[in-house]
Design an enzyme around this catalytic site. Structure first.
Site, mmCIF file in Angstrom:
data_model
loop_
_atom_site.group_PDB
_atom_site.id
_atom_site.type_symbol
_atom_site.label_atom_id
_atom_site.label_comp_id
_atom_site.label_asym_id
_atom_site.label_seq_id
_atom_site.Cartn_x
_atom_site.Cartn_y
_atom_site.Cartn_z
ATOM 1 C CG HIS A 496 -0.696 -0.384 2.473
ATOM 2 N ND1 HIS A 496 0.348 0.180 3.147
ATOM 3 C CD2 HIS A 496 -1.267 -1.266 3.332
ATOM 4 C CE1 HIS A 496 0.415 -0.343 4.363
ATOM 5 N NE2 HIS A 496 -0.552 -1.230 4.500
ATOM 6 N NE ARG A 507 18.098 17.894 1.217
ATOM 7 C CZ ARG A 507 17.449 19.055 1.105
ATOM 8 N NH1 ARG A 507 17.451 19.704 -0.043
ATOM 9 N NH2 ARG A 507 16.812 19.564 2.132
ATOM 10 C CG ASP A 553 -5.250 -2.786 3.888
ATOM 11 O OD1 ASP A 553 -5.111 -3.898 4.422
ATOM 12 O OD2 ASP A 553 -4.826 -1.730 4.402
#
Ligand code: F6R
Length: 665
Positions: A496, A507, A553
């Protein structure tokens, strides 16, 4: 009189006057009997040992549930039963089960064979079960000798009376003879028979010669057996059949006419019978007729295109002439059945909490086009894993439920920072290089979700991948480099995506960055419009459409109305499409169905229908290595498919070429 109208009228009356409920139930019972609607439930297991274990477990659960009342068990003998009793002995010992209230009645016994003979059923039962569980001073919780009963020639009537005096048998175990016998009630035995002396048929004696040095002449000619009436008065019946030699008897019992020629066929009339089979015993249950599907639009080679398909023995086959069954698809779309790789529960069954009710979920999922799924288990303790994993083992329900392909273990090797709805107290941030220490047996496990950055996480990925288990990265604080290390070690999926992981940072792109730019990594997403906003779904699709796999889910609330439910050992609150751990703002799974997720995906991303369909069928099948047997409409594939309207509503679902759900049906 139109039965349906009468039924509707009675239903309205129930609302007005609840006292009429009993009358209505009686009416429904009579109505079903008139129509002779007798669908026998069956389950097909990859492993007969798993089926045997589950039966043993069911006996134990029954014994536990009736702590201070008598529990009456009807027991069978024969080769099929040995592994049931071996599991039963183990569980009884492990759980120190109290058997003081257990009463047993054996189905049958040979005549003209001393009880002390090793092949008497008396000896069989003592050797395989009773000896180790018998009451003694050292074993005060054991079964009392006086509670163990076998039929004998002298007291046939007394045997039935004794059973009756306990209010009949609570759970009756049965094997089945090659000729369809149950107990030793051979073909021709009247259905209203009570305990009686029977002359054994030649087939039965031949089959049992294996216990008598291979010589049929050594097999007794007569036996005393519980009658069919006594058997079907049991409150629940489980019939086990394993092996090729049982296939005809199983087919005739389940699909044949109810006739004394096949004594087991009477079980079609019993409201609480389950057949537990292995693949060999079940092989003739598939529809043998050839089926022709025409006038449809089929998803093949990544395109929805007009065409035809043919089915035989549950599989797609090449063109056939003169098919027995013609199915006009009325221009609708046909796609491979949906496969949900992450689903915690549905229809009131939470797989980590009450896995014994998984069949309800498997049935319910058919209406969403789901033909197979991986029940998913939340992070749990070793004790919980050892109790529940056996109950979630692969099995097929024929056309009456979506197939269980195996298990998805979500956790417990997670980052504590991203545990989400999982129980913080069971999370492990350290793998101790002993895979069995937490999970116990990994039989049937297909996917494990873990955080690659935990201590020894990479060796855990190596170990699982080496066992052929798909590793998915999730609930994780992994950096981009740690995610790449996970991929290098064998991880194939991100669980998920975006949910319960380090957010994308310019970054430090983390697992999200890896999933969106690394072609080797697939990722699952929950497209309920709440777990991810539509734009995030679109971003995923635009950056890596190939890797996108739809999962739901879903939790036990799928298919049910708003309210309080569970996810593992936690209570959840469901309001619309939002599910939280009760009293908190922690999101706890979803209640989206696969076909709604599919529609959302198209709306949110503008992707082609074909892409959305493949994200729910071909892609999940490929990931767990079952494509093209599943997830495709190719010749040779299992004929599990869904018929959809142009607006992608599920019209029909088929499993093994058999209709298993019909809209409005
Ligand atoms: C035994 C019994 C029989 C057997 C059946 C199958 O108590 O009642 O019905 O269950 O003959 O035997 P196996 O398991 O040896 O194939």
């Amino acid at each position: 009189m139109d039965f349906f109208l009468l039924f509707c009228k009675l239903c309205r009356q129930i609302r007005r006057n609840p006292m009429r409920k009993i009358t209505v139930l009686l009416f429904v019972y009579i109505f079903l009997n008139i129509l002779n609607i007798n669908a026998l439930e069956y389950e097909i297991y990859d492993s007969s040992d798993t089926a045997s274990y589950l039966v043993a477990r069911e006996i134990v659960d029954l014994v536990k549930s009736k702590e201070n009342q008598p529990v009456v068990l009807g027991l069978a003998t024969g080769g099929t039963m040995t592994s049931v009793y071996s599991h039963l002995k183990n569980i009884i010992k492990e759980e120190c089960l109290d058997l003081s209230h257990v009463i047993t009645f054996n189905l049958d016994e040979y005549l003209d064979l001393p009880l002390s003979d090793p092949e008497s059923y008396h000896s069989f039962m003592f050797t395989n079960l009773f000896e180790t569980i018998l009451y003694s001073e050292q074993n005060p919780k054991g079964i009392k000798r006086e509670n163990i009963h076998f039929p004998n020639e002298q007291d046939v009537d007394l045997y039935d009376k004794m059973i009756e005096s306990y209010g009949n048998i609570d759970l009756q175990l049965l094997g089945i003879g090659r000729n369809g016998h149950i107990g030793f009630s051979e073909p021709g035995t009247p259905f209203d028979s009570t305990t009686f002396v029977v002359e054994l048929h030649q087939t039965t004696r031949e089959d049992n010669a294996r216990f008598f040095g291979g010589d049929v002449n050594n097999v007794p000619k007569k036996a005393v057996t519980m009658g069919i009436k006594t058997i079907i008065e049991a409150k629940k019946i489980i019939l086990l059949a394993f092996g090729d030699s049982k296939k005809e008897a199983v087919k005739n019992a389940i699909n044949g006419e109810i006739s004394t020629d096949i004594p087991a066929s009477i079980l079609q009339k019993h409201h609480n019978t389950k057949f537990m089979l292995d693949k060999d015993a079940a092989q003739l249950l598939q529809n043998q007729e050839t089926i022709h599907l025409f006038n449809g639009k089929f998803l093949k080679d990544g395109k929805i295109q007009p065409g035809e398909l043919w089915i035989q023995n549950g599989k797609f086959v090449s063109e056939k002439n003169n098919c027995e069954i013609q199915i006009d698809l009325n221009g609708n779309i046909v796609a491979p059945g949906f496969i949900d790789l992450q689903i915690n529960g549905a229809f009131g069954c939470d797989f980590s909490r009450n896995p014994e009710q998984i069949e309800e979920a498997a049935k319910g999922l058919l209406q969403y086009g789901v033909t197979a799924f991986l029940p998913t288990v939340v992070s749990s303790t070793p004790e919980t894993y050892s109790k529940i994993l056996k109950k979630l083992q692969p099995r097929s329900y024929g056309s009456s439920g979506a197939e269980i392909l195996g298990i998805h273990l979500e956790g417990p090797y997670f980052s504590s920072q991203y545990g989400g709805a999982h129980d913080q107290f069971v999370l492990q941030d350290h793998y101790l290089n002993d895979i069995n220490s937490i999970y116990g047996d990994l039989e049937g496990v297909k996917i494990v979700t873990l955080a690659p950055e935990i201590t020894n996480g990479i060796s855990l990925i190596n170990e699982l991948s080496a066992r052929g288990i798909v590793v998915s990265m999730g609930h994780s604080a992994a950096t981009y480099v740690e995610a790449l290390n996970g991929i290098e070690a064998g991880a194939l999926l991100a669980t998920h995506l975006f949910n319960a992981m380090t957010p994308y940072h310019h970054r430090n792109p983390g697992i999200i960055g890896a999933a969106l730019i690394e072609p080797k990594l697939n990722y699952s997403i929950i497209v309920d419009g709440f777990h991810l906003c539509p734009e995030t779904v679109k971003l995923c699709y635009q950056l890596n459409p190939q890797g996108l796999i739809l999962v739901t889910d879903a939790t036990e609330a799928l298919g049910l109305k708003d309210g309080i439910y569970h996810l593992g050992n936690k209570c959840t609150e469901v309001l619309g499409n939002k599910i939280y751990i009760a009293g908190s703002s922690t999101i706890a799974g979803s209640n989206i169905s696969m076909n709604m997720a599919l529609k959302n995906l198209i709306i949110f991303t503008g992707c082609a229908i074909e892409e959305a369909l493949e994200a729910a069928s071909k892609k999940p099948a490929q990931l767990i290595g079952i494509y093209p047997t599943k997830g495709s409409l190719e010749v040779g594939a299992d004929a599990d498919f869904v018929v959809l309207s142009d607006s992608l509503d599920v019209i029909e679902t088929y499993i093994g070429g058999e209709l298993s759900f019909q809209q409005g049906g």
